[in-house]
Write a protein that holds these residues in place. Structure first.
Motif, PDB file in Angstrom:
ATOM      1  N   UNK A   1       0.976  -1.233   0.075  1.00 14.34           N
ATOM      2  CA  UNK A   1      -0.359   0.119   0.156  1.00 14.34           C
ATOM      3  C   UNK A   1       1.134   1.188  -0.292  1.00 14.34           C
ATOM      4  N   UNK A   2       1.810   1.391   0.410  1.00 15.51           N
ATOM      5  CA  UNK A   2       3.167   2.172   0.473  1.00 15.51           C
ATOM      6  C   UNK A   2       3.932   2.566  -0.658  1.00 15.51           C
ATOM      7  N   UNK A   3       3.886   1.251  -1.461  1.00 12.50           N
ATOM      8  CA  UNK A   3       4.623   1.439  -2.581  1.00 12.50           C
ATOM      9  C   UNK A   3       3.176   2.285  -3.881  1.00 12.50           C
ATOM     10  N   UNK A   4       2.050   1.974  -3.398  1.00  9.86           N
ATOM     11  CA  UNK A   4       1.006   2.358  -4.132  1.00  9.86           C
ATOM     12  C   UNK A   4       0.784   3.376  -4.356  1.00  9.86           C
TER      13      UNK A   4
ATOM     14  N   UNK B   1       4.256  11.310  -6.599  1.00  9.20           N
ATOM     15  CA  UNK B   1       5.226  11.085  -6.681  1.00  9.20           C
ATOM     16  C   UNK B   1       5.901  12.568  -5.974  1.00  9.20           C
ATOM     17  N   UNK B   2       5.089  13.107  -5.002  1.00 11.00           N
ATOM     18  CA  UNK B   2       5.404  14.252  -4.144  1.00 11.00           C
ATOM     19  C   UNK B   2       4.630  13.862  -3.270  1.00 11.00           C
ATOM     20  N   UNK B   3       3.872  13.051  -2.722  1.00 13.38           N
ATOM     21  CA  UNK B   3       3.523  12.469  -1.194  1.00 13.38           C
ATOM     22  C   UNK B   3       5.081  12.044  -0.319  1.00 13.38           C
ATOM     23  N   UNK B   4       4.697  12.907   0.799  1.00 11.35           N
ATOM     24  CA  UNK B   4       5.494  12.903   2.197  1.00 11.35           C
ATOM     25  C   UNK B   4       4.917  11.415   2.645  1.00 11.35           C
ATOM     26  N   UNK B   5       5.359  10.923   3.402  1.00 13.83           N
ATOM     27  CA  UNK B   5       5.213  10.449   4.271  1.00 13.83           C
ATOM     28  C   UNK B   5       5.707   9.904   5.992  1.00 13.83           C
ATOM     29  N   UNK B   6       4.518  10.777   6.054  1.00 18.90           N
ATOM     30  CA  UNK B   6       4.462  11.260   7.998  1.00 18.90           C
ATOM     31  C   UNK B   6       4.902   9.433   8.535  1.00 18.90           C
ATOM     32  N   UNK B   7       4.355   8.309   8.850  1.00 15.06           N
ATOM     33  CA  UNK B   7       4.364   7.383   9.289  1.00 15.06           C
ATOM     34  C   UNK B   7       4.780   6.368   8.302  1.00 15.06           C
ATOM     35  N   UNK B   8       5.914   5.927   9.032  1.00 11.80           N
ATOM     36  CA  UNK B   8       6.917   4.807   8.539  1.00 11.80           C
ATOM     37  C   UNK B   8       7.650   3.790   9.513  1.00 11.80           C
ATOM     38  N   UNK B   9       8.029   4.475  10.686  1.00 13.93           N
ATOM     39  CA  UNK B   9       8.655   3.333  12.201  1.00 13.93           C
ATOM     40  C   UNK B   9       7.561   2.410  12.353  1.00 13.93           C
TER      41      UNK B   9
ATOM     42  N   UNK C   1      17.644  15.517   1.147  1.00 13.75           N
ATOM     43  CA  UNK C   1      17.286  14.475  -0.155  1.00 13.75           C
ATOM     44  C   UNK C   1      16.031  13.427   0.213  1.00 13.75           C
ATOM     45  N   UNK C   2      16.601  12.173   1.991  1.00 18.77           N
ATOM     46  CA  UNK C   2      15.708  11.867   1.676  1.00 18.77           C
ATOM     47  C   UNK C   2      14.635  12.347   2.662  1.00 18.77           C
ATOM     48  N   UNK C   3      14.819  13.555   2.819  1.00 19.59           N
ATOM     49  CA  UNK C   3      13.764  14.888   3.428  1.00 19.59           C
ATOM     50  C   UNK C   3      12.279  14.748   2.408  1.00 19.59           C
ATOM     51  N   UNK C   4      12.390  14.748   0.992  1.00 21.40           N
ATOM     52  CA  UNK C   4      11.702  14.777   0.023  1.00 21.40           C
ATOM     53  C   UNK C   4      10.170  14.384   0.093  1.00 21.40           C
ATOM     54  N   UNK C   5      10.754  12.905   0.772  1.00 20.21           N
ATOM     55  CA  UNK C   5       9.639  11.366   0.622  1.00 20.21           C
ATOM     56  C   UNK C   5       9.371  11.050   1.787  1.00 20.21           C
ATOM     57  N   UNK C   6      10.480  11.364   2.442  1.00 24.57           N
ATOM     58  CA  UNK C   6      10.261  11.142   4.027  1.00 24.57           C
ATOM     59  C   UNK C   6      10.114  12.122   5.133  1.00 24.57           C
TER      60      UNK C   6
ATOM     61  N   UNK D   1       9.085  11.805   8.407  1.00 19.93           N
ATOM     62  CA  UNK D   1       8.537  10.631   9.534  1.00 19.93           C
ATOM     63  C   UNK D   1       9.707  11.099  10.112  1.00 19.93           C
ATOM     64  N   UNK D   2       9.954  11.461  10.945  1.00 16.18           N
ATOM     65  CA  UNK D   2      11.446  12.254  11.795  1.00 16.18           C
ATOM     66  C   UNK D   2      12.311  10.541  12.632  1.00 16.18           C
ATOM     67  N   UNK D   3      10.975  10.006  13.282  1.00 19.73           N
ATOM     68  CA  UNK D   3      11.904   9.277  13.792  1.00 19.73           C
ATOM     69  C   UNK D   3      12.433   8.530  12.819  1.00 19.73           C
ATOM     70  N   UNK D   4      12.455   8.394  11.187  1.00 16.91           N
ATOM     71  CA  UNK D   4      13.064   7.210  10.568  1.00 16.91           C
ATOM     72  C   UNK D   4      14.188   8.188  10.269  1.00 16.91           C
ATOM     73  N   UNK D   5      13.879   9.287  10.447  1.00 18.40           N
ATOM     74  CA  UNK D   5      15.258  10.589   9.517  1.00 18.40           C
ATOM     75  C   UNK D   5      16.318  10.032  10.067  1.00 18.40           C
ATOM     76  N   UNK D   6      15.696   9.899  11.522  1.00 22.63           N
ATOM     77  CA  UNK D   6      16.969  10.298  12.914  1.00 22.63           C
ATOM     78  C   UNK D   6      17.270   9.165  13.000  1.00 22.63           C
ATOM     79  N   UNK D   7      17.287   8.196  12.523  1.00 24.37           N
ATOM     80  CA  UNK D   7      17.610   6.235  12.629  1.00 24.37           C
ATOM     81  C   UNK D   7      18.918   7.119  11.898  1.00 24.37           C
ATOM     82  N   UNK D   8      19.219   7.255  10.437  1.00 23.52           N
ATOM     83  CA  UNK D   8      19.762   7.803   9.308  1.00 23.52           C
ATOM     84  C   UNK D   8      20.247   8.067  10.133  1.00 23.52           C
TER      85      UNK D   8
END
Length: 486
Positions: A59-62, A68-76, A226-231, A233-240
């Motif tokens: 569903x995330x992939x779809x 192509x501009x959607x930013x995902x806020x809940x991925x963790x 670049x990662x924040x263009x699509x993601x 979710x600050x928790x995933x970004x902080x992991x990276x």
């Protein structure tokens, strides 16, 4: 996003038919998606199961493909899913070198479920901490040392889980000529795409580019942007960001290839695709594998302009083309004739993914791209085998033979491409010769004849053969007439 009342999901899933010839390979097809307002990330099964986790990522992939501009806020919650962590654990090599904490795959397995639940809880509440990588250096084919960063076992598990989740988004964005470390793509697909592109398109000039110390000069600030263009979710970004601070950008991290692809997707791929569509008049073929890329041009002036603009663009993102290893050479079906008319020698060659590419003609006079094992790679591997044989000088023949079988088999499986049989056969012979010399040096009285050694070679070293089809055969079967070079 929240669910709207009275609206349900559609059962129609977007399909992707084969690409039309000449169209972008990464081009997706729109289908009837979910009702507006429905959350695409919370429709997984209530029970933890592999199928439920897979459908959640689908569903995330779809959603990523549709917008192509959607930013995902809940991925963790996809990352700390215990089933996903378990799959990531079993994907790690059992004999992998442990990190700074000394934790091994076998020891972690003794209390696997408890360890995974603990890791999941720490990720969920933000208590997970990335540990520093253990640094080592391995020799490269050109004699330089490559830094190798060895993460801890738990860092590898979490990185693999993050890669699976983030890939669900970025695989819909990456362009067709990007091949490095992507699902369903391999170095040989990149090699085949390049060979077919040079053969089918009007390629007369090839830009053989090399990025100087890519992972040492990559800008972390730009990477996070670049990662924040699509993601979102600050928790995933902080992991990276934790892994970046721990030194994950040294070669060895599980997430390293994905970060490299994301960085070059924005710095090079999108720019090169736009340049090809809007500025080029002739044919342009692009193939990139991680930080190695080759670009073919029909016109020399366009190749020179592309190179000039690329040299201006890279420094803005902390990158630089290697001045000695970046070359623009005349290469293609007309290169030999044009150089002969000008009184010049044979067309120059270039290296890509371990192969030297050469302009050649078939027995019927048709142009083809000949691919031979790079001499430096060939010699470096033999040097490595020689050192290992000297270390194993007094080991039993069956033990050494098993080691050499794996070496020759791995070499043949990678370099066994059409028209490279002589090179891989010479490699097998050279390995057998090195083994013979080591055996004869076991003692002064050893008089092992070459005839008897031939039986050892026949017994332990696998025969050489071409393992891969011709480029056009493989690409034609996979794309059904589409293009993997664009």
């Amino acid at each position: 996003m929240t669910n709207e009342r009275g609206k349900s999901d559609s059962s129609v899933v977007p399909q992707k038919p084969s690409n039309r010839a000449g169209g972008p390979a990464a081009e997706a097809v729109e289908g009837r998606g979910l009702t507006k307002g429905n959350s695409l990330q919370r429709n997984a099964s209530r029970t933890q199961s592999r199928s439920g986790a897979h459908s959640a990522l689908e569903r995330v992939r779809q959603a990523a493909r549709r917008d192509r501009k959607q930013r995902f806020t809940a991925l963790l919650h996809h990352v700390y899913d215990v089933e996903r962590l378990r799959v990531a654990y079993f994907a790690i090599k059992r004999q992998a070198v442990p990190g700074v904490d000394g934790e091994t795959w076998q020891h972690y397995e003794e209390n696997l479920e408890g360890n995974l639940r603990s890791l999941s809880e720490r990720l969920k509440r933000g208590a997970y901490r990335a540990k520093p990588v253990r640094r080592a250096y391995i020799p490269k084919a050109d004699g330089r040392q490559r830094p190798l960063g060895v993460p801890t076992l738990e860092d590898k598990i979490v990185q693999r889980a993050v890669v699976e989740v983030v890939n669900a988004i970025y695989e819909t964005d990456f362009l067709g000529f990007s091949y490095g470390f992507r699902p369903g793509r391999s170095p040989h697909l990149a090699l085949d795409a390049l060979a077919v592109g040079i053969w089918r398109k009007k390629v007369n000039w090839v830009l053989d580019a090399d990025i100087r110390s890519f992972f040492d000069t990559l800008d972390h600030g730009w990477l996070v942007k670049f990662i924040e263009h699509r993601i979102a979710d600050r928790r995933v970004v902080r992991l990276i960001q934790k892994w970046l601070r721990a030194g994950v950008l040294e070669d060895g991290g599980s997430i390293l290839p994905l970060l490299a692809n994301i960085y070059l997707h924005y710095v090079f791929d999108l720019w090169a695709e736009r340049w090809r569509r809007k500025q080029a008049r002739g044919d342009v073929v692009i193939v990139r594998f991680a930080d190695d890329f080759v670009v073919g041009f029909e016109h020399r002036e366009e190749a020179e302009r592309f190179l000039t603009e690329l040299r201006e663009r890279f420094p803005r993102f902390g990158l630089q083309l290697h001045p000695d290893k970046t070359r623009l050479i005349e290469f293609g079906s007309n290169a030999a004739k044009n150089r002969r008319d000008r009184g010049e020698g044979k067309p120059e060659t270039f290296n890509f993914l371990g192969f030297t590419h050469i302009c050649a003609r078939t027995s019927k006079g048709w142009f083809t791209v000949l691919r031979h094992t790079m001499r430096k790679r060939w010699q470096a591997k033999l040097k490595e085998v020689k050192a290992e044989l000297q270390r194993r000088m007094h080991s039993p023949v069956p033990e050494t033979g098993s080691y050499l079988r794996s070496v020759v088999l791995g070499h043949v499986r990678y370099y066994g491409v059409p028209m490279n049989h002589e090179s891989i056969r010479a490699f097998r012979w050279a390995v057998g010769r090195l083994w013979w010399r080591v055996i004869r040096r076991r003692s002064q009285n050893n008089r092992l004849s070459w005839q008897r050694m031939g039986r050892y070679i026949q017994r332990w070293l696998p025969p050489t053969r071409v393992c891969h089809p011709y480029p056009l055969e493989r690409l034609g079967a996979m794309t059904q007439g589409g293009s993997r070079m664009r």
